[in-house]
Design a protein around this motif. Sequence first.
Motif, PDB file in Angstrom:
ATOM      1  N   GLN A  15     -10.099  10.654 -18.001  1.00  0.00           N
ATOM      2  CA  GLN A  15     -10.299  11.952 -18.507  1.00  0.00           C
ATOM      3  C   GLN A  15      -9.793  13.162 -17.488  1.00  0.00           C
TER       4      GLN A  15
ATOM      5  N   LEU B 221      -6.941  15.786 -17.921  1.00  0.00           N
ATOM      6  CA  LEU B 221      -7.112  17.154 -17.781  1.00  0.00           C
ATOM      7  C   LEU B 221      -6.089  17.658 -16.727  1.00  0.00           C
TER       8      LEU B 221
ATOM      9  N   GLY C 284      -4.306  19.788 -19.226  1.00  0.00           N
ATOM     10  CA  GLY C 284      -5.318  20.817 -19.408  1.00  0.00           C
ATOM     11  C   GLY C 284      -6.528  20.441 -20.432  1.00  0.00           C
ATOM     12  N   GLY C 285      -7.359  21.313 -20.480  1.00  0.00           N
ATOM     13  CA  GLY C 285      -8.596  21.013 -21.493  1.00  0.00           C
ATOM     14  C   GLY C 285      -8.526  21.560 -22.778  1.00  0.00           C
TER      15      GLY C 285
ATOM     16  N   SER D  68     -11.838  15.317 -23.183  1.00  0.00           N
ATOM     17  CA  SER D  68     -13.193  14.750 -23.068  1.00  0.00           C
ATOM     18  C   SER D  68     -13.394  14.151 -24.309  1.00  0.00           C
TER      19      SER D  68
ATOM     20  N   PRO E 279     -13.302  20.327 -20.216  1.00  0.00           N
ATOM     21  CA  PRO E 279     -11.916  20.876 -20.942  1.00  0.00           C
ATOM     22  C   PRO E 279     -12.086  22.396 -20.936  1.00  0.00           C
TER      23      PRO E 279
ATOM     24  N   GLN F 131     -12.303  24.059 -17.420  1.00  0.00           N
ATOM     25  CA  GLN F 131     -11.178  24.014 -16.783  1.00  0.00           C
ATOM     26  C   GLN F 131     -10.111  25.184 -17.225  1.00  0.00           C
ATOM     27  N   SER F 132     -10.005  25.077 -18.672  1.00  0.00           N
ATOM     28  CA  SER F 132      -8.994  25.974 -19.319  1.00  0.00           C
ATOM     29  C   SER F 132      -9.450  27.363 -19.314  1.00  0.00           C
TER      30      SER F 132
END
Lengths: 289, 402, 235
Positions: free
Chosen positions: A112, A116, A120-121, A219, B45, B48-49
């Motif tokens: 994961q 990330l 990126g998320g 995730s 996610p 973080q973004s």
Amino acid sequence: MILFEVVLSGVLVGGMYGLIALGLNLQYGIARMMNLAYGEALMGGAYTAFWFFMLWRIDPLASMLFSVPVAFCGNWLIYRYLLSPLIRRAANQEILEADTILVTFGLLFVFQGLALVQWGGEYRGYTYLAVPIDLLGATVALNRLMAFVAAVVLALALYWLLRSTRLGGALRAIAIDPVAAQLVAVDVPRLSALAFAAGGAIMAAAGTLVSMFLSFNASIGIVYTLKALIVVIMGGVGRMLGCLMAGLLLGLAEALGAYLVDPGLTLAINFALFLLVLLVRPQGLFSRG
Amino acid sequence: MQRRTVLKGGASLIGAGSLPTIARAQAPKSIRIGYAVALSGPYAPGAQSTTWSQYKLWAKDVNDAGGIMLKKYGAKVPVELIDYDDRSQIEEAIRLVERLILNDKVDLVLAPWGTATNLATAPVFNKYEYPVIHFTASADRVAQLGPRWPYSFWALVQPKPATAPLATMVKKLTTEGKIKGRVAIMHVADQLGVEMAAAMQEACKKEGVEIVYFKSYPLGASDLSPQIREMMALNPDAFFAFSYPSDTFMVTEQSHVLGFSPPIYYTGVGTPFPAYAAKFGAKKNGVLIYGAVDSTAPGQKEYRERHKAMYNRDVEIGSIGTYATMQILQKAIEQVGEIDRKKIRDAIAGGTFETIADVYSFKGQLHQNAWAVGQWQGDEVVAVYPENKRGAKPLMFPKPKW
Amino acid sequence: MLEVENLSVAYGKHEALRNVALRVEFGRTVVILGANGAGKTTLLNSIAGIIRARPGARITVDGEGIQDEPAHRIVERGVALVPEGRRLFGEMTVIENLCMGAYAQRARRDEAARLDEMLTVFPRLGERRQQTARTMSGGEQQMLAIARALMSRPRLLLLDEPSLGLSPRLAKELFATLRRLASEGQSILLVEQAAHLSLRLADWVYVLENGRIAKSGAPSAIRDDDSLRRSYLGL
């Protein structure tokens, strides 16, 4: 008519549940490893399909030619070099299970985290085969229909493999009693690794199919791991058709519950069904004996 | 949980170089700013973004410019970030915030990610009197909590003001005879979705707008086509989904497949994401969005370029809003000229702040007149409501048919 | 054909076997007598490769060392174990269990012929081909376990207390079957507590006490040994 469409929707979603549970059943039912990082293979398959499609316009189905073998090899390596040393080290089955859960939980965070950092998320999605198809008067999306067909074909193929081939017999023997399997000349470590790797490969294929109609992010894996676990426990550990049936049952119950009672209750129906199975048939709905 | 100290060194030398020769109080070496956000687990996610990346970008921007000017010392002082991973666990977030304040003795703290985590850590910030501008939090409750939490500021549009313009819009279009005014509402069964839907329901009632469909669906639903079919049978001409990213994407694609294309089509979190634009292409045109930023705000274009350079991806409006809160904090510090948390708090409470997202002013610590509704117009997200604000664009109606 | 030298096995600090040596000649039946906990099961399991012996042990089949081979390779060498507790594949049918017995490469070629043979040797299994193994009686399960092991065409059959849990009548029947196998030339290594029956079958006997071979000899010699008579024959 609308009821028929609801049932159809439930069946399609259920097929997908069945598909993701099949791979876990190979890993947990046959290789006897509770792999909490199982869903990460789905994430990998989904990202592969996404990037191949966005960057190079490669057909998502074709991307499976890459992601599925990679997932197979990756899972094989994980089994061979991370998990099987635990078998040798563990004093008994309980310690082994605790160890594998810890190790695969760590793996989950590694995968994961890598996703990330790399991508990126944000949520990803692309549009592919979002084409309406007329099915007995109801409209369904082609991408969902395809995932369903893949699930059914894979489940039947696995069922046939396990029931009617020598290899399948050996795999079932390992699932029942690994020591006894050794005593009839089954190479248990090799075939367990094979089953584990195949489980991961199925999940990568599922990831490709799912990415065609559901968005995902880094995730997403654990969500599918838990879903698969519920289906496997409902259908019976090691039972491939049971798995597909339990997936279909879950999908149907969700869709019908949402339509007839309230969509907000889907999750509640999900867990109610799961608890009911645990109470009434703890060995799984489709286990013999 | 690891501790990282970033971006000092070179920047502090510049600060030291510019010290005037007259004796002044010694400026601190750095302004130490701490935060705990989710870098692992399910919140990672989003956190973080939207949050973590903006804190990092802001710190880089500030230190590239030599730091924050502290008048008291007549010097620019660089910022130093101290960050922790709360692993998407609320208890861990609370513990880490206390640790930042009590053990690390940071000068200032920043908000975590997510409504629940923000609401859970706010009492800690207020107990130790650390001013915090919360962004990724929206709940009707915060309006009442104002007096109890004087150090917490809420910058995002809250459910009531976010939905009121929608009901007004439907009412107006109905009166003009452009639509029949049949509203369908679906929402995710999670805090934000529930509160938004309830606020919308109330607003519709107030405006006398007819709701023909109102149902929830669970977080993580994997098929919404039965719900869409059910709605289609009711023939609504305004559709509102108070949704999260994955369901936003799904309900949109399924609407395309099933041919559900009412002239008013609104979806929630995720609609303005670059990924949404990439996935749906021209079909995004005319879709209404939860929240917005003023795309003409000064500095936004440059910010987008810096963001692209640092992260090699496009930015979404939540990130712009988060970055804006950092600008507010920076301006308040510069106004005060020293690290005095009470004074900084008062500066935020009383000031008006021009940022890359919006012009912010807080009343009862709540951002007044926040951007509520945006819309995809061509390849751009524009702000539509409140329509009296600077930078608001007229509504595109009807949404082109899919 | 089987030779064991210097075999020691330890579970942690507990030493289960110490310097055991024994041999089984081709076509012979060798019986190991021992009380509970004497190390009988450990001995068979380490020959079959399920348990690892301590370094220094030497187990050979026709002169070739197998002490480091994994269990499935040892089956391919022609050594099949009927384990303690039988360990059938409980959810599989009788036929499926037997076919699994022929999984070894060495047995695949004429699996069908061997299956017919087994169903003649154990007629009861023929009557219950499609029955699920775990629903069978103890005696039938024991027959199935032996038949499954024989399906691999072993040159040496290892049996771990096959009479355990069987009624005296069934145990007699079982030993009659074993005698028949032996008379057809099957080499057998049998561990037992039931000395009466097994002594009649044996060509040679070892007595295992506290992990060591305490005595060995022809069955008649064992029968005549007073101390052994008391311990194992209850006389």
